[in-house]
Design an enzyme around this catalytic site. Structure first.
Site, PDB file in Angstrom:
ATOM      1  N   ASN A 150      42.440  27.564  45.565  1.00  0.00           N
ATOM      2  CA  ASN A 150      41.487  28.543  46.102  1.00  0.00           C
ATOM      3  C   ASN A 150      42.010  29.206  47.371  1.00  0.00           C
ATOM      4  O   ASN A 150      41.293  29.973  48.013  1.00  0.00           O
ATOM      5  CB  ASN A 150      40.131  27.878  46.384  1.00  0.00           C
ATOM      6  CG  ASN A 150      39.485  27.386  45.101  1.00  0.00           C
ATOM      7  OD1 ASN A 150      39.737  27.946  44.040  1.00  0.00           O
ATOM      8  ND2 ASN A 150      38.682  26.345  45.195  1.00  0.00           N
ATOM      9  N   ARG A 153      43.020  20.485  43.146  1.00  0.00           N
ATOM     10  CA  ARG A 153      42.822  21.786  42.506  1.00  0.00           C
ATOM     11  C   ARG A 153      42.227  22.802  43.489  1.00  0.00           C
ATOM     12  O   ARG A 153      42.469  24.001  43.396  1.00  0.00           O
ATOM     13  CB  ARG A 153      41.925  21.649  41.258  1.00  0.00           C
ATOM     14  CG  ARG A 153      41.837  22.946  40.482  1.00  0.00           C
ATOM     15  CD  ARG A 153      41.342  22.786  39.066  1.00  0.00           C
ATOM     16  NE  ARG A 153      41.394  24.090  38.423  1.00  0.00           N
ATOM     17  CZ  ARG A 153      41.254  24.309  37.129  1.00  0.00           C
ATOM     18  NH1 ARG A 153      41.066  23.304  36.316  1.00  0.00           N
ATOM     19  NH2 ARG A 153      41.326  25.530  36.644  1.00  0.00           N
ATOM     20  N   LYS A 212      39.142  26.806  33.478  1.00  0.00           N
ATOM     21  CA  LYS A 212      37.960  27.326  34.185  1.00  0.00           C
ATOM     22  C   LYS A 212      37.512  28.575  33.456  1.00  0.00           C
ATOM     23  O   LYS A 212      38.288  29.543  33.339  1.00  0.00           O
ATOM     24  CB  LYS A 212      38.294  27.673  35.634  1.00  0.00           C
ATOM     25  CG  LYS A 212      38.194  26.513  36.574  1.00  0.00           C
ATOM     26  CD  LYS A 212      38.221  27.001  38.020  1.00  0.00           C
ATOM     27  CE  LYS A 212      38.246  25.839  38.983  1.00  0.00           C
ATOM     28  NZ  LYS A 212      38.392  26.267  40.384  1.00  0.00           N
ATOM     29  N   HIS A 231      37.038  36.350  46.966  1.00  0.00           N
ATOM     30  CA  HIS A 231      35.865  36.447  46.085  1.00  0.00           C
ATOM     31  C   HIS A 231      34.717  37.164  46.782  1.00  0.00           C
ATOM     32  O   HIS A 231      33.999  37.961  46.168  1.00  0.00           O
ATOM     33  CB  HIS A 231      35.391  35.036  45.676  1.00  0.00           C
ATOM     34  CG  HIS A 231      36.198  34.447  44.553  1.00  0.00           C
ATOM     35  ND1 HIS A 231      36.074  33.141  44.172  1.00  0.00           N
ATOM     36  CD2 HIS A 231      37.114  34.993  43.730  1.00  0.00           C
ATOM     37  CE1 HIS A 231      36.897  32.895  43.150  1.00  0.00           C
ATOM     38  NE2 HIS A 231      37.538  34.003  42.871  1.00  0.00           N
ATOM     39  N   GLU A 277      48.532  36.101  42.964  1.00  0.00           N
ATOM     40  CA  GLU A 277      48.431  34.688  42.547  1.00  0.00           C
ATOM     41  C   GLU A 277      49.807  34.016  42.619  1.00  0.00           C
ATOM     42  O   GLU A 277      49.904  32.813  42.890  1.00  0.00           O
ATOM     43  CB  GLU A 277      47.848  34.573  41.125  1.00  0.00           C
ATOM     44  CG  GLU A 277      46.494  35.257  40.904  1.00  0.00           C
ATOM     45  CD  GLU A 277      45.291  34.575  41.575  1.00  0.00           C
ATOM     46  OE1 GLU A 277      45.486  33.614  42.348  1.00  0.00           O
ATOM     47  OE2 GLU A 277      44.158  35.037  41.334  1.00  0.00           O
ATOM     48  N   HIS A 331      40.859  41.955  41.300  1.00  0.00           N
ATOM     49  CA  HIS A 331      40.833  40.564  41.750  1.00  0.00           C
ATOM     50  C   HIS A 331      42.045  40.252  42.652  1.00  0.00           C
ATOM     51  O   HIS A 331      41.897  39.732  43.759  1.00  0.00           O
ATOM     52  CB  HIS A 331      40.811  39.634  40.539  1.00  0.00           C
ATOM     53  CG  HIS A 331      40.891  38.191  40.896  1.00  0.00           C
ATOM     54  ND1 HIS A 331      39.849  37.502  41.470  1.00  0.00           N
ATOM     55  CD2 HIS A 331      41.914  37.293  40.803  1.00  0.00           C
ATOM     56  CE1 HIS A 331      40.211  36.251  41.696  1.00  0.00           C
ATOM     57  NE2 HIS A 331      41.454  36.100  41.302  1.00  0.00           N
ATOM     58  N   HIS A 375      41.089  32.677  48.223  1.00  0.00           N
ATOM     59  CA  HIS A 375      40.001  33.091  47.326  1.00  0.00           C
ATOM     60  C   HIS A 375      38.620  33.063  47.976  1.00  0.00           C
ATOM     61  O   HIS A 375      37.709  33.717  47.485  1.00  0.00           O
ATOM     62  CB  HIS A 375      39.997  32.222  46.054  1.00  0.00           C
ATOM     63  CG  HIS A 375      41.073  32.626  45.081  1.00  0.00           C
ATOM     64  ND1 HIS A 375      42.402  32.619  45.413  1.00  0.00           N
ATOM     65  CD2 HIS A 375      41.011  33.085  43.798  1.00  0.00           C
ATOM     66  CE1 HIS A 375      43.121  33.032  44.376  1.00  0.00           C
ATOM     67  NE2 HIS A 375      42.296  33.328  43.388  1.00  0.00           N
ATOM     68  N   GLU A 427      38.515  19.628  39.788  1.00  0.00           N
ATOM     69  CA  GLU A 427      38.438  19.929  41.225  1.00  0.00           C
ATOM     70  C   GLU A 427      37.601  18.898  41.976  1.00  0.00           C
ATOM     71  O   GLU A 427      36.663  19.235  42.686  1.00  0.00           O
ATOM     72  CB  GLU A 427      37.866  21.341  41.408  1.00  0.00           C
ATOM     73  CG  GLU A 427      38.318  21.978  42.707  1.00  0.00           C
ATOM     74  CD  GLU A 427      38.023  23.465  42.787  1.00  0.00           C
ATOM     75  OE1 GLU A 427      38.366  24.208  41.843  1.00  0.00           O
ATOM     76  OE2 GLU A 427      37.452  23.877  43.782  1.00  0.00           O
ATOM     77  N   ARG A 480      27.630  24.559  21.183  1.00  0.00           N
ATOM     78  CA  ARG A 480      27.951  23.554  22.223  1.00  0.00           C
ATOM     79  C   ARG A 480      29.457  23.336  22.405  1.00  0.00           C
ATOM     80  O   ARG A 480      29.885  22.259  22.840  1.00  0.00           O
ATOM     81  CB  ARG A 480      27.273  22.213  21.928  1.00  0.00           C
ATOM     82  CG  ARG A 480      25.771  22.309  21.928  1.00  0.00           C
ATOM     83  CD  ARG A 480      25.125  20.951  22.015  1.00  0.00           C
ATOM     84  NE  ARG A 480      23.694  21.099  21.917  1.00  0.00           N
ATOM     85  CZ  ARG A 480      23.043  21.174  20.752  1.00  0.00           C
ATOM     86  NH1 ARG A 480      23.702  21.070  19.626  1.00  0.00           N
ATOM     87  NH2 ARG A 480      21.741  21.330  20.743  1.00  0.00           N
ATOM     88  N   LYS A 500      50.724  25.484  38.306  1.00  0.00           N
ATOM     89  CA  LYS A 500      49.296  25.421  37.955  1.00  0.00           C
ATOM     90  C   LYS A 500      49.022  24.207  37.066  1.00  0.00           C
ATOM     91  O   LYS A 500      48.040  23.484  37.254  1.00  0.00           O
ATOM     92  CB  LYS A 500      48.882  26.720  37.264  1.00  0.00           C
ATOM     93  CG  LYS A 500      47.469  26.686  36.724  1.00  0.00           C
ATOM     94  CD  LYS A 500      46.475  27.473  37.526  1.00  0.00           C
ATOM     95  CE  LYS A 500      45.040  27.143  37.173  1.00  0.00           C
ATOM     96  NZ  LYS A 500      44.145  28.248  37.139  1.00  0.00           N
TER      97      LYS A 500
END
Ligand code: NAD
Ligand code: GLY
Length: 362
Positions: A245, A241, A149, A252, A191, A265, A248, A236, A127, A226
């Site tokens: 994106n 945040r 993330k 993506h 990025e 990527h 992206h 987010e 956990r 960042k």
């Protein structure tokens, strides 16, 4: 802050703060720095991919062992396809086999793939156990290793399974970028361009295509951007945040539609940035000259600004709809009204997105 040739950038998340350290040669000090700053002890799983383990695994392992940690090394295949539940299971089996428990920790050594994967394993093992990021690509050093993330891809889409799990420490050694193949080196700049477009247009002037040395300052500037965004909106929830994106949504979808692996990527993000610039002109008043300027910078960084007709626009749109819903024909999309600023717009229509993607076709 600079301390003995290393730059320290704090990530000020209340209750879960940590530092990103940037410095040439930091890799060999990993063990001592983990002991000093990560608050962990005992056993760790050193997770890396087949390329990075071969080049840097031995040095990091030796450094961790010298500091008194007991290390099991677990290697995964290089490439985006390792961001899968099957590979997660392989990591967990290895950790259970080596009797790692809730007091153990994970060290992610590699690019964004390893960081996202190993971070996710740390998030769910017992956990949640601590983890340390040692990023070795530009994408990872300026972006993915910072902010917590973590996750893997599912058949239906990119990063569909994941968790927020902040690392205890991030150690970025710019010297590792020297061994990146040309294509992997350049993809990371997508990025950096993203950060410049959404937060600091002046950074566009400090990007020097091809230069592999003297990057520490540029990396630190990006980590500061960042870190500030993550500290303000860790999960987010406030449309802050979400600005990360930029590029992206389409990026993506291109990665997913092309089956992961064809485009790196950063390359897919470069294409996504060009689409987002086009939509920014239409919906947010971005001057055409700025759209062209950023597109030219991407081109100068050997990043794609067009893709071949063999990749279908329908497939990209289908992939995009998995994580972005259209409501009454419109979707939420990150746009830039002027370089250095970004906003989330709810006005972008499906047909405009299709047009922007079609314009990316050669
Ligand atoms: P990657 O991890 O696949 O690394 C690219 C290639 O470079 C791999 O083949 C790797 O083995 C090799 N490599 C890595 N470091 C090397 C080195 N120093 N020398 C030689 N070879 C080296 O790709 P990436 O671009 O670093 O990361 C992309 C991933 O990051 C994507 O899955 C993306 O979704 C994710 N990402 C996550 C976040 C986040 O916030 N979590 C942010 C951005 C990107
Ligand atoms: N790379 C996007 C984020 O960290 O939120």
């Amino acid at each position: 802050m600079e301390k003995s040739g290393r730059l320290e950038v704090p990530v000020g998340i209340p209750g879960r703060g940590y530092s990103v350290w940037i410095g040439e040669g930091i890799l060999d000090e990993a063990g001592a720095m983990v002991a000093e700053f990560a608050g962990v002890r005992g056993k760790c799983a050193l997770v890396s991919d087949s390329n990075v383990m071969r080049i840097y695994g031995g040095r990091v392992r030796a450094s961790l062992e010298l500091a008194g940690f007991s290390v099991i090394a677990h290697e995964v295949p290089a490439g985006e396809r390792s961001k899968s539940l099957q590979v997660v299971e392989g990591c967990i089996d290895a950790m259970v086999g080596a009797k790692l428990d809730r007091k153990s920790f994970v060290v992610a050594l590699g690019g964004g793939v390893v960081g996202d994967l190993a971070g996710f394993v740390a998030a769910i093992y017992f956990r949640g156990i601590p983890f340390v990021q040692i990023p070795t690509t530009i994408v990872a050093q300026v972006d993915s290793a910072v902010g917590g993330k973590t996750g893997v891809n599912a058949r239906g889409g990119k990063n569909l399974v994941g968790a927020f799990h902040q690392p205890k420490l991030v150690l970025a050694d710019p010297a590792t970028l020297g061994t990146l193949p040309e294509r992997e080196f350049y993809e990371g700049f997508a990025e950096i361009v993203k950060h410049a477009v959404i937060r600091d247009a002046s950074m566009l002037e400090r990007i020097r295509p091809g230069a592999r040395d003297g990057l520490s300052g540029l990396l630190a500037e990006n980590v500061r951007i960042k870190a500030a965004i993550v500290a303000e909106d860790e999960k987010e929830e406030k449309d802050v945040r979400a600005l990360l994106n930029f590029g992206h949504t389409v990026g993506h979808a291109i990665e997913n539609a092309s089956g992961y692996g064809e485009w790196f990527h950063g390359e897919a993000v470069s294409l996504g940035i060009v689409a987002a610039l086009r939509l920014s002109r239409r919906y947010a008043g971005l001057p055409e000259v700025d759209e062209q300027r950023v597109t030219e910078i991407l081109r100068s960084l050997q990043l794609p600004v067009r893709f071949p007709r063999s990749l279908s626009v329908e497939k990209i749109l289908e992939a995009m709809k998995v994580d972005k819903k259209f409501s009454m024909g419109k979707m939420r999309f990150v746009l830039t009204p002027r370089l250095g600023e970004a906003l989330v717009s709810g006005e972008v229509t499906e047909s405009a997105v299709v047009e922007a993607i079609e314009e990316l076709q050669e």
